[in-house]
Design a protein around this motif. Structure first.
Motif, short mmCIF file in Angstrom:
data_model
loop_
_atom_site.label_atom_id
_atom_site.label_comp_id
_atom_site.label_asym_id
_atom_site.label_seq_id
_atom_site.Cartn_x
_atom_site.Cartn_y
_atom_site.Cartn_z
N GLN A 1 12.05 0.94 -0.49
CA GLN A 1 10.98 1.23 0.46
C GLN A 1 10.29 -0.08 0.87
O GLN A 1 9.86 -0.23 2.00
CB GLN A 1 9.98 2.21 -0.16
CG GLN A 1 9.06 2.91 0.84
CD GLN A 1 7.80 2.12 1.14
OE1 GLN A 1 7.37 1.29 0.35
NE2 GLN A 1 7.20 2.37 2.30
N LYS B 1 10.04 6.69 -4.32
CA LYS B 1 10.27 5.51 -3.49
C LYS B 1 10.39 4.30 -4.41
O LYS B 1 9.80 4.27 -5.49
CB LYS B 1 9.11 5.30 -2.51
CG LYS B 1 8.80 6.49 -1.62
CD LYS B 1 9.92 6.76 -0.63
CE LYS B 1 9.52 7.89 0.33
NZ LYS B 1 10.61 8.20 1.30
N LYS C 1 0.84 -1.19 0.00
CA LYS C 1 0.00 0.00 0.00
C LYS C 1 0.88 1.26 0.00
O LYS C 1 1.80 1.37 0.81
CB LYS C 1 -0.92 0.00 1.22
CG LYS C 1 -1.90 -1.17 1.23
CD LYS C 1 -2.82 -1.15 2.43
CE LYS C 1 -3.80 -2.32 2.40
NZ LYS C 1 -4.70 -2.33 3.57
N PRO C 2 0.62 2.18 -0.93
CA PRO C 2 1.43 3.39 -1.00
C PRO C 2 1.09 4.37 0.12
O PRO C 2 -0.01 4.32 0.69
CB PRO C 2 1.04 3.97 -2.37
CG PRO C 2 -0.37 3.52 -2.56
CD PRO C 2 -0.44 2.14 -1.95
N GLN C 3 2.04 5.22 0.41
CA GLN C 3 1.81 6.29 1.37
C GLN C 3 1.34 7.53 0.63
O GLN C 3 1.85 7.86 -0.44
CB GLN C 3 3.10 6.60 2.14
CG GLN C 3 3.61 5.46 3.00
CD GLN C 3 2.66 5.09 4.11
OE1 GLN C 3 2.12 5.97 4.79
NE2 GLN C 3 2.43 3.79 4.30
N ASP D 1 3.50 10.15 -1.72
CA ASP D 1 4.74 9.58 -2.23
C ASP D 1 4.56 9.11 -3.67
O ASP D 1 3.46 8.74 -4.10
CB ASP D 1 5.19 8.39 -1.37
CG ASP D 1 5.74 8.83 -0.03
OD1 ASP D 1 6.12 10.02 0.10
OD2 ASP D 1 5.78 8.00 0.89
N TYR E 1 6.19 6.39 -6.68
CA TYR E 1 6.85 5.10 -6.66
C TYR E 1 7.28 4.63 -8.05
O TYR E 1 6.63 4.93 -9.05
CB TYR E 1 5.90 4.03 -6.08
CG TYR E 1 5.53 4.28 -4.64
CD1 TYR E 1 6.27 3.71 -3.61
CD2 TYR E 1 4.46 5.10 -4.31
CE1 TYR E 1 5.95 3.94 -2.28
CE2 TYR E 1 4.12 5.34 -2.99
CZ TYR E 1 4.87 4.76 -1.97
OH TYR E 1 4.55 5.00 -0.66
#
Length: 321
Positions: free
Chosen positions: A216, A193, A152-154, A157, A159
């Protein structure tokens, strides 16, 4: 009067019997076919009893003779819309069981050596299938991608993802070249990330090299056998895949919004291989770019469901996909 394949329709029940030869690359394509059409399925392992009976199956198929004495399979009862399978170890059993069950026969990939009289054949374009009413040609492997929420992405952010395979029949991994490619990729995306995953085919020496970099989130399949690729495709700006798996590439060009970059395993790709032809076709469609030190914005996606809708409407009655 016997119906021709084009006259028959897939109707209820909306369930397939999928034959498995134990090869994930084959079984997964059959399962993907069911998923793309919205059908449920039951899995049935099947195998020839010996090599001689497999050889005999080619002759019997040409004679139109189908006997379950040639192969082992669990007895099945009930109603199915079709028997579906991929791989030479399944095609004869496919026809035999379809006749026993009174349903259709669907071959995934071109069933070379057998008659092309299945009710439906789904064949990759690089196999140059003949033009027949019962053949649907597709540019990629059948794949059905479903994110699992493993990664799950923040919020806020950005990627990129590295998807590392392994040696393949058409090329072996050059560890130093891959190291250089990763260094360059990280230089191109200093604000992103980085996610990374290996596969079950990734050599130990490659995994050891990958530990030189920081991520990450990193999934080393030998230690954590999960598949984060669908999540990577859903959330990454760019996905970088090693040029060893048509299945991985098919997933990347059929789902998500990521730009797709393919990393050559060695200095050059073989011009004659089917894999090279696949990359050329997808590159021309702006679905991917072969990484050459720079990145492109190739993010066109292929909808297999739409292809089936378009090419099968005249031949089959399908539920909405």
């Amino acid at each position: 009067m016997k119906q021709s394949p084009v006259e028959r329709t897939i109707v209820t029940p909306e369930r397939f019997l999928i034959l498995s030869d134990g090869k994930p690359g084959h079984v997964n394509q059959a399962i993907a076919f069911a998923g793309l059409l919205g059908y449920g399925y039951d899995l049935c392992p099947v195998s020839f009893r010996n090599r001689g009976r497999k050889a005999l199956s080619y002759l019997l198929d040409r004679l139109g003779i189908y006997s379950d004495s040639l192969f082992d399979a669990e007895k099945r009862a009930g109603e199915y819309a079709a028997v579906v399978s991929a791989g030479s170890g399944t095609y004869y059993a496919n026809k035999a069981l379809a006749k026993q069950l009174g349903c259709q026969s669907v071959a995934i990939m071109l069933p070379r050596g057998y008659r092309f009289d299945f009710d439906l054949i789904v064949a990759q374009q690089h196999d140059n299938p003949p033009a027949q009413a019962n053949i649907v040609d597709v540019p990629i492997n059948l794949t059905y991608v479903e994110p699992q929420g493993i990664i799950k992405p923040q919020a806020g952010d950005k990627y990129i993802a590295l998807v590392i395979g392994g040696d393949s029949p058409h090329s072996k991994m050059n560890v130093e070249l891959l190291r250089q490619q990763i260094v360059h990729i990280l230089e191109l995306f200093p604000e992103h990330k980085v996610w990374m995953t290996t596969s079950r085919r990734t050599p130990e020496v490659v995994e050891k090299m990958l530990h030189e970099f920081s991520y990450q989130r990193a999934v080393y399949y030998s230690q954590e056998p999960i598949n984060p690729i669908p999540d990577y495709l859903q959330h990454s700006d760019y996905v970088f895949l090693t040029a060893d798996s048509s299945s991985m590439i098919s997933e990347a060009v059929s789902f998500g919004t990521s730009c797709v970059e393919v990393l050559p395993l060695s200095g050059e790709l073989s011009e004659r291989s089917k894999f090279s032809q696949l990359l050329k076709t997808l590159s021309a469609m702006n679905c991917l770019h072969v990484f050459d030190g720079s990145c492109d914005t190739c993010q066109n996606k292929i909808s297999l469901a739409d292809i089936f809708k378009q090419k099968m409407t005249e031949n089959f009655e399908l539920k909405s996909v």
